[in-house]
Design a protein around this motif. Structure first.
Motif, short mmCIF file in Angstrom:
data_model
loop_
_atom_site.label_atom_id
_atom_site.label_comp_id
_atom_site.label_asym_id
_atom_site.label_seq_id
_atom_site.Cartn_x
_atom_site.Cartn_y
_atom_site.Cartn_z
N GLY A 91 0.72 -1.79 -0.14
CA GLY A 91 0.10 0.36 0.14
C GLY A 91 0.72 0.82 -0.51
O GLY A 91 0.80 2.49 -0.90
N PHE A 92 1.75 1.30 1.28
CA PHE A 92 3.38 2.66 0.95
C PHE A 92 3.44 2.49 -0.85
O PHE A 92 3.51 3.91 -1.02
N VAL A 93 3.66 2.04 -1.25
CA VAL A 93 4.79 1.44 -2.43
C VAL A 93 3.60 2.19 -3.54
O VAL A 93 3.89 3.26 -4.18
N VAL A 94 2.54 2.03 -3.23
CA VAL A 94 1.27 1.86 -4.73
C VAL A 94 1.26 3.72 -3.97
O VAL A 94 1.33 4.54 -5.75
N PHE A 95 0.77 3.70 -2.98
CA PHE A 95 0.16 5.22 -2.66
C PHE A 95 1.40 6.85 -3.21
O PHE A 95 1.16 7.22 -3.75
N GLY A 96 2.66 5.63 -2.46
CA GLY A 96 4.09 6.69 -2.99
C GLY A 96 4.96 6.70 -3.90
O GLY A 96 5.08 7.80 -4.74
N GLY A 97 4.24 6.16 -4.76
CA GLY A 97 4.44 5.93 -6.61
C GLY A 97 3.49 6.62 -7.43
O GLY A 97 4.09 7.42 -7.94
N ALA A 98 2.36 6.68 -6.54
CA ALA A 98 0.94 7.21 -7.24
C ALA A 98 1.41 8.89 -7.12
O ALA A 98 1.30 9.84 -7.07
N ILE A 99 2.05 9.30 -5.54
CA ILE A 99 2.70 10.89 -5.70
C ILE A 99 3.23 11.76 -6.14
O ILE A 99 3.35 12.21 -6.42
N LEU A 100 4.38 10.79 -5.95
CA LEU A 100 5.67 10.76 -6.57
C LEU A 100 5.23 11.29 -8.52
O LEU A 100 5.89 11.72 -9.10
N LEU A 101 4.77 10.30 -8.61
CA LEU A 101 4.23 10.26 -10.77
C LEU A 101 3.66 11.23 -10.83
O LEU A 101 4.07 11.84 -11.33
#
Ligand SMILES: [Zn+2]
Length: 87
Positions: free
Chosen positions: A32-42
Motif C-alpha cells: 500500500g505504501f509503495v503504490v501510494f508513494g509511487g502515485a504521489i511521485l508520479l
C-alpha cells in the motif's frame, strides 16, 4: 492509484484477517505504501504544463483528491488551456 494505495493500507487488516498478534501482515501495508508513494511521485514529476513545463501535480492533486473545488483547466503559471488539443 494514490487512493487505492491508501485504501490498501487502511484495509490491510480486514483483507487478510488480523493475525494473532493483532497486527496486519506487513506485506500488504508495504504494498500500500509503495503504490501510494509511487502515485504521489508520479503526480509530482510527470504531470507538467505542456507549454511552460512547470509541475502541476500539487495544483491539481488537492482539488481532485477532495473534490471540493473543481480542478483548474488552465496552467496557473502561463495561462495555457489544459483542455485544448496539443499542437
Ligand atoms: Zn504553463
Amino acid at each position: 492509484m494514490a487512493f487505492g494505495g491508501w485504501l490498501l493500507i487502511a484495509t490491510s487488516g480486514i483483507l487478510s484477517g488480523v493475525t494473532a498478534k493483532g497486527h496486519p501482515p506487513p506485506v500488504l501495508v508495504i504494498c500500500g505504501f509503495v503504490v501510494f508513494g509511487g502515485a504521489i511521485l508520479l503526480l509530482q514529476f510527470w504531470v507538467t504544463c505542456p507549454k511552460c513545463s512547470r509541475r502541476l501535480g500539487q495544483t491539481i492533486a488537492m482539488p481532485v483528491a477532495f473534490g471540493g473545488k473543481k480542478a483548474p483547466n488552465f496552467c496557473p503559471y502561463c495561462g495555457v488551456s489544459l483542455d485544448a488539443a496539443m499542437p
